[in-house]
Design an enzyme around this catalytic site. Structure first.
Site, short mmCIF file in Angstrom:
data_model
loop_
_atom_site.label_atom_id
_atom_site.label_comp_id
_atom_site.label_asym_id
_atom_site.label_seq_id
_atom_site.Cartn_x
_atom_site.Cartn_y
_atom_site.Cartn_z
N TYR A 1 5.06 7.98 8.04
CA TYR A 1 5.35 6.79 7.23
C TYR A 1 6.39 5.88 7.88
O TYR A 1 6.36 4.67 7.67
CB TYR A 1 5.76 7.21 5.81
CG TYR A 1 4.56 7.71 5.04
CD1 TYR A 1 3.64 6.82 4.50
CD2 TYR A 1 4.31 9.07 4.91
CE1 TYR A 1 2.51 7.28 3.83
CE2 TYR A 1 3.20 9.54 4.25
CZ TYR A 1 2.29 8.63 3.71
OH TYR A 1 1.17 9.09 3.07
N GLN B 1 -3.62 -1.88 -4.02
CA GLN B 1 -3.64 -0.48 -3.61
C GLN B 1 -2.85 -0.29 -2.31
O GLN B 1 -2.67 0.83 -1.86
CB GLN B 1 -5.07 0.00 -3.42
CG GLN B 1 -5.92 -0.09 -4.68
CD GLN B 1 -7.37 0.22 -4.41
OE1 GLN B 1 -7.75 1.37 -4.24
NE2 GLN B 1 -8.19 -0.81 -4.34
N ASN B 2 -2.43 -1.41 -1.72
CA ASN B 2 -1.77 -1.36 -0.42
C ASN B 2 -0.29 -1.04 -0.57
O ASN B 2 0.35 -1.41 -1.56
CB ASN B 2 -1.94 -2.69 0.31
CG ASN B 2 -3.40 -3.01 0.56
OD1 ASN B 2 -4.23 -2.11 0.64
ND2 ASN B 2 -3.73 -4.28 0.68
N ASP C 1 1.87 -2.02 1.84
CA ASP C 1 2.61 -3.03 2.60
C ASP C 1 3.17 -4.09 1.66
O ASP C 1 2.92 -4.06 0.45
CB ASP C 1 1.72 -3.67 3.68
CG ASP C 1 0.50 -4.40 3.09
OD1 ASP C 1 0.70 -5.34 2.29
OD2 ASP C 1 -0.64 -4.05 3.42
N HIS D 1 0.01 2.29 -5.45
CA HIS D 1 0.19 3.50 -4.63
C HIS D 1 1.54 3.55 -3.94
O HIS D 1 1.72 4.32 -3.00
CB HIS D 1 -0.95 3.58 -3.60
CG HIS D 1 -2.30 3.73 -4.24
ND1 HIS D 1 -3.46 3.28 -3.65
CD2 HIS D 1 -2.66 4.26 -5.44
CE1 HIS D 1 -4.49 3.54 -4.45
NE2 HIS D 1 -4.02 4.13 -5.54
N GLY E 1 -11.43 -6.65 -0.64
CA GLY E 1 -11.18 -5.70 0.43
C GLY E 1 -10.96 -4.27 0.01
O GLY E 1 -10.11 -3.58 0.56
N THR E 2 -11.76 -3.80 -0.95
CA THR E 2 -11.64 -2.40 -1.36
C THR E 2 -13.03 -1.83 -1.56
O THR E 2 -13.94 -2.52 -2.02
CB THR E 2 -10.80 -2.25 -2.64
OG1 THR E 2 -10.83 -0.89 -3.06
CG2 THR E 2 -11.30 -3.13 -3.76
N SER E 3 -13.19 -0.57 -1.23
CA SER E 3 -14.48 0.11 -1.32
C SER E 3 -14.86 0.44 -2.76
O SER E 3 -16.00 0.82 -3.04
CB SER E 3 -14.44 1.40 -0.51
OG SER E 3 -13.50 2.31 -1.07
#
Length: 226
Positions: free
Chosen positions: A53, A86-87, A89, A104, A170-172
């Protein structure tokens, strides 16, 4: 003011040079989830997990927001914009978005390994073994690891229930509980999905099969024209 709720995943940051986890050249090709993204892994080999990390944090601080991040800021001229990401950053914040909910966790924060609510800002600093939280416990990354609860999922679901418009970028839509958030969006609220890959989704939604940088601009232009 109408509310636009946006759910973003790794695909929006990929164009800033941040590797995604699940693509063929992504981070999971080099690391096993069980070794770096569970609390059991942290207890077993804390140095490996901290190093992983710390490297991700350095990567983020070299990155800059891309066109997709910047386009979302434009929406605030007309709408109450709430980003659920969900990122881990901080590129949305760097771009200037003012309401960002991290599902997250955040690389720029650390927390006590004893008390998940004892969170401190560390910016771009590394976390080392021996670094202590105010309660004396070892600091760990403020990241939701696999198998851990997602504390912000309930406020995220509430935001989705209030959405006048909903945009997925940009997410599955494979990672739960985040993927289930779309089920909280009112059926009367128009939805868009921006992703270069085909994403299975179980409701009426306008699909823009493009990368985030170009696809998000199309959605933003459409929303601003309404």
């Amino acid at each position: 003011m109408k509310k636009v709720v946006i759910l973003t995943g790794a695909g929006i940051s990929a164009e800033s040079g941040i590797k995604t986890f699940r693509d063929s050249d992504g981070l999971w090709e080099n690391y096993r989830v069980e070794d770096v993204a569970t609390h059991e892994a942290y207890l077993r080999n804390p140095q490996l997990v901290l190093d992983f990390y710390n490297a991700r944090r350095r990567e983020v601080f070299k990155a800059k927001p891309n066109e997709a991040h910047r386009q979302l800021v434009r929406l605030e001229e007309k709408y109450d914009v709430r980003i659920i990401t969900q990122n881990i950053d901080n590129l949305h914040e760097q771009a200037g978005s003012t309401n960002v909910l991290h599902l997250h966790g955040e690389l720029t924060k650390a927390r006590s390994d004893r008390n998940e609510n004892l969170i401190i800002d560390i910016g771009e600093q590394d976390i080392h073994l021996g670094d202590k939280a105010p309660d004396g416990a070892q600091l760990r990354p403020h990241i939701v690891w696999f198998g851990e609860a997602v504390p912000n999922i309930e406020p995220a679901a509430k935001l989705c229930e209030e959405a006048d418009f909903f945009v997925v970028i940009g997410t599955s839509m494979n990672v739960y509980p985040a993927a289930g958030l779309i089920h909280y969006v009112p059926q009367t609220s128009p939805c868009w999905l921006v992703d270069p890959k085909a994403v299975p989704i179980s409701r009426t939604i306008k699909i823009i099969q493009e990368k985030a940088g170009t696809g998000v601009k199309r959605v933003v232009d459409e929303l601003l024209s309404l």
